[in-house]
Design a protein around this motif. Structure first.
Motif, PDB file in Angstrom:
ATOM      1  N   PRO A   1      -5.678  -8.478  14.304  1.00  0.00           N
ATOM      2  CA  PRO A   1      -5.170  -7.896  13.084  1.00  0.00           C
ATOM      3  C   PRO A   1      -4.223  -8.644  12.749  1.00  0.00           C
ATOM      4  CG  PRO A   1      -5.283  -5.541  14.862  1.00  0.00           C
ATOM      5  CD  PRO A   1      -5.428  -7.312  15.527  1.00  0.00           C
ATOM      6  N   VAL A   2      -3.963  -8.998  11.281  1.00  0.00           N
ATOM      7  CA  VAL A   2      -3.374  -9.548  11.203  1.00  0.00           C
ATOM      8  C   VAL A   2      -2.320  -9.360  10.265  1.00  0.00           C
ATOM      9  CG1 VAL A   2      -3.012 -11.772   9.547  1.00  0.00           C
ATOM     10  CG2 VAL A   2      -4.707 -11.723  10.992  1.00  0.00           C
ATOM     11  N   ARG A   3      -0.687  -9.442  10.149  1.00  0.00           N
ATOM     12  CA  ARG A   3       0.113  -8.931   9.037  1.00  0.00           C
ATOM     13  C   ARG A   3      -0.438  -7.907   7.665  1.00  0.00           C
ATOM     14  NH1 ARG A   3       6.660  -8.728   9.145  1.00  0.00           N
ATOM     15  NH2 ARG A   3       6.726  -7.194   7.786  1.00  0.00           N
ATOM     16  N   PHE A   4      -1.106  -7.285   7.631  1.00  0.00           N
ATOM     17  CA  PHE A   4      -0.739  -6.448   6.443  1.00  0.00           C
ATOM     18  C   PHE A   4      -2.374  -7.175   5.925  1.00  0.00           C
ATOM     19  CE2 PHE A   4       3.200  -8.053   5.350  1.00  0.00           C
ATOM     20  CZ  PHE A   4       4.008  -6.587   5.182  1.00  0.00           C
ATOM     21  N   ASP A   5      -3.216  -6.664   6.958  1.00  0.00           N
ATOM     22  CA  ASP A   5      -4.637  -6.650   6.673  1.00  0.00           C
ATOM     23  C   ASP A   5      -5.395  -5.209   6.210  1.00  0.00           C
ATOM     24  OD1 ASP A   5      -4.743  -5.691   8.805  1.00  0.00           O
ATOM     25  OD2 ASP A   5      -5.424  -7.378   9.986  1.00  0.00           O
ATOM     26  N   GLN A   6      -6.344  -5.549   6.474  1.00  0.00           N
ATOM     27  CA  GLN A   6      -7.236  -3.968   6.163  1.00  0.00           C
ATOM     28  C   GLN A   6      -7.007  -2.799   6.728  1.00  0.00           C
ATOM     29  OE1 GLN A   6     -11.050  -4.076   5.732  1.00  0.00           O
ATOM     30  NE2 GLN A   6     -11.392  -1.929   4.605  1.00  0.00           N
ATOM     31  N   LEU A   7      -6.586  -3.438   8.562  1.00  0.00           N
ATOM     32  CA  LEU A   7      -6.880  -2.313   9.596  1.00  0.00           C
ATOM     33  C   LEU A   7      -5.239  -2.204   9.468  1.00  0.00           C
ATOM     34  CD1 LEU A   7      -7.247  -0.172  12.271  1.00  0.00           C
ATOM     35  CD2 LEU A   7      -5.499  -2.945  12.867  1.00  0.00           C
ATOM     36  N   HIS A   8      -3.816  -2.465   8.969  1.00  0.00           N
ATOM     37  CA  HIS A   8      -2.776  -2.610   8.824  1.00  0.00           C
ATOM     38  C   HIS A   8      -2.329  -1.300   7.518  1.00  0.00           C
ATOM     39  CE1 HIS A   8      -1.463  -5.903  11.659  1.00  0.00           C
ATOM     40  NE2 HIS A   8      -0.575  -4.835  11.102  1.00  0.00           N
ATOM     41  N   MET A   9      -3.717  -1.957   6.394  1.00  0.00           N
ATOM     42  CA  MET A   9      -3.001  -1.061   5.372  1.00  0.00           C
ATOM     43  C   MET A   9      -4.031   0.420   5.321  1.00  0.00           C
ATOM     44  SD  MET A   9      -1.283  -2.755   3.490  1.00  0.00           S
ATOM     45  CE  MET A   9      -0.662  -3.129   4.232  1.00  0.00           C
ATOM     46  N   VAL A  10      -5.264   0.081   6.665  1.00  0.00           N
ATOM     47  CA  VAL A  10      -5.710   1.934   6.764  1.00  0.00           C
ATOM     48  C   VAL A  10      -4.654   2.553   6.923  1.00  0.00           C
ATOM     49  CG1 VAL A  10      -7.582   3.197   8.297  1.00  0.00           C
ATOM     50  CG2 VAL A  10      -8.224   1.115   5.909  1.00  0.00           C
ATOM     51  N   MET A  11      -3.821   2.547   8.331  1.00  0.00           N
ATOM     52  CA  MET A  11      -2.748   2.669   8.702  1.00  0.00           C
ATOM     53  C   MET A  11      -1.628   3.506   8.407  1.00  0.00           C
ATOM     54  SD  MET A  11      -4.439   2.630  11.630  1.00  0.00           S
ATOM     55  CE  MET A  11      -3.522   3.473  13.466  1.00  0.00           C
ATOM     56  N   TYR A  12      -1.327   2.557   6.821  1.00  0.00           N
ATOM     57  CA  TYR A  12      -0.149   3.046   6.094  1.00  0.00           C
ATOM     58  C   TYR A  12      -0.900   4.439   5.649  1.00  0.00           C
ATOM     59  CZ  TYR A  12       3.014   3.093   2.735  1.00  0.00           C
ATOM     60  OH  TYR A  12       3.535   3.217   1.647  1.00  0.00           O
ATOM     61  N   GLU A  13      -1.868   4.116   5.087  1.00  0.00           N
ATOM     62  CA  GLU A  13      -2.724   5.214   4.169  1.00  0.00           C
ATOM     63  C   GLU A  13      -2.659   6.214   5.198  1.00  0.00           C
ATOM     64  OE1 GLU A  13      -4.012   5.406   0.593  1.00  0.00           O
ATOM     65  OE2 GLU A  13      -2.837   3.991   0.505  1.00  0.00           O
ATOM     66  N   LEU A  14      -3.132   6.291   6.422  1.00  0.00           N
ATOM     67  CA  LEU A  14      -2.986   7.713   6.945  1.00  0.00           C
ATOM     68  C   LEU A  14      -1.448   8.052   7.198  1.00  0.00           C
ATOM     69  CD1 LEU A  14      -5.791   6.707   9.519  1.00  0.00           C
ATOM     70  CD2 LEU A  14      -5.846   8.728   7.878  1.00  0.00           C
TER      71      LEU A  14
ATOM     72  N   LYS B   1       0.423   7.519   4.942  1.00  0.00           N
ATOM     73  CA  LYS B   1       1.784   8.574   4.135  1.00  0.00           C
ATOM     74  C   LYS B   1       0.848  10.243   3.844  1.00  0.00           C
ATOM     75  CE  LYS B   1      -0.141   6.109   0.129  1.00  0.00           C
ATOM     76  NZ  LYS B   1       0.101   5.525  -0.919  1.00  0.00           N
ATOM     77  N   ARG B   2      -0.017   9.990   4.909  1.00  0.00           N
ATOM     78  CA  ARG B   2      -0.540  11.751   4.145  1.00  0.00           C
ATOM     79  C   ARG B   2      -1.393  11.957   5.325  1.00  0.00           C
ATOM     80  NH1 ARG B   2      -5.800  10.364   0.201  1.00  0.00           N
ATOM     81  NH2 ARG B   2      -5.012   8.348  -0.459  1.00  0.00           N
ATOM     82  N   ARG B   3       0.123  11.312   6.283  1.00  0.00           N
ATOM     83  CA  ARG B   3      -0.303  12.548   7.406  1.00  0.00           C
ATOM     84  C   ARG B   3       0.353  14.029   7.295  1.00  0.00           C
ATOM     85  NH1 ARG B   3       4.398   9.687   6.157  1.00  0.00           N
ATOM     86  NH2 ARG B   3       6.327  10.878   6.899  1.00  0.00           N
ATOM     87  N   HIS B   4       1.560  14.524   6.261  1.00  0.00           N
ATOM     88  CA  HIS B   4       1.464  15.609   6.895  1.00  0.00           C
ATOM     89  C   HIS B   4       0.787  16.806   5.686  1.00  0.00           C
ATOM     90  CE1 HIS B   4       5.825  14.429   6.414  1.00  0.00           C
ATOM     91  NE2 HIS B   4       5.467  14.088   5.996  1.00  0.00           N
ATOM     92  N   VAL B   5      -0.416  15.985   5.308  1.00  0.00           N
ATOM     93  CA  VAL B   5      -1.614  16.608   4.942  1.00  0.00           C
ATOM     94  C   VAL B   5      -2.437  16.624   5.937  1.00  0.00           C
ATOM     95  CG1 VAL B   5      -3.853  16.053   3.335  1.00  0.00           C
ATOM     96  CG2 VAL B   5      -1.357  15.806   1.932  1.00  0.00           C
ATOM     97  N   ILE B   6      -3.009  15.507   6.922  1.00  0.00           N
ATOM     98  CA  ILE B   6      -3.666  15.545   7.472  1.00  0.00           C
ATOM     99  C   ILE B   6      -3.269  17.052   8.214  1.00  0.00           C
ATOM    100  CG2 ILE B   6      -3.916  14.351   9.378  1.00  0.00           C
ATOM    101  CD1 ILE B   6      -4.223  12.387   8.002  1.00  0.00           C
ATOM    102  N   SER B   7      -1.899  16.924   8.914  1.00  0.00           N
ATOM    103  CA  SER B   7      -1.389  17.324  10.001  1.00  0.00           C
ATOM    104  C   SER B   7      -1.273  19.637   9.119  1.00  0.00           C
ATOM    105  CB  SER B   7       0.007  17.439  10.080  1.00  0.00           C
ATOM    106  OG  SER B   7       0.752  17.411   9.743  1.00  0.00           O
TER     107      SER B   7
END
Length: 103
Positions: A69-82, A84-90
């Protein structure tokens, strides 16, 4: 003339919507616009198209996947999306757990 991205959908939650301004590098059309899509795309002024092309070069790093992983790559962005949605998921998991325990 070529556009960076054309998105055809009436109801689509674009990824990284809170981070990226999709209108800055793509054309978002409704499904009803398909018959006139050519006219719409031909109607984009050359300077606007050039700005969209520059913008897509800027945002493409968010869509790259690296083995390490490189800073701000797709992995980081997917983790950020998850994150952000942690309240909905939980909340969904909590509701499902409670429904299972009642049954």
């Amino acid at each position: 003339m070529c556009v960076s991205a054309v998105i055809l959908s009436d109801y689509y939650d674009l990824p990284l919507n809170g981070i990226l301004d999709w209108n800055a590098f793509s054309v978002i059309l409704k499904e009803d616009d398909i018959p006139i899509m050519g006219e719409i795309l031909k109607g984009i002024p050359e300077d606007m198209f050039e700005k969209m092309r520059q913008n897509v070069v800027e945002v493409r790093r968010y869509f790259k996947w690296h083995l390490r992983p490189v800073r701000f790559d797709q992995l980081h962005m997917v983790m950020y999306e998850l994150w952000k949605r942690r309240h909905v998921i939980s909340a969904a998991g909590f509701l499902r757990l409670n429904a299972d325990s009642v049954a």
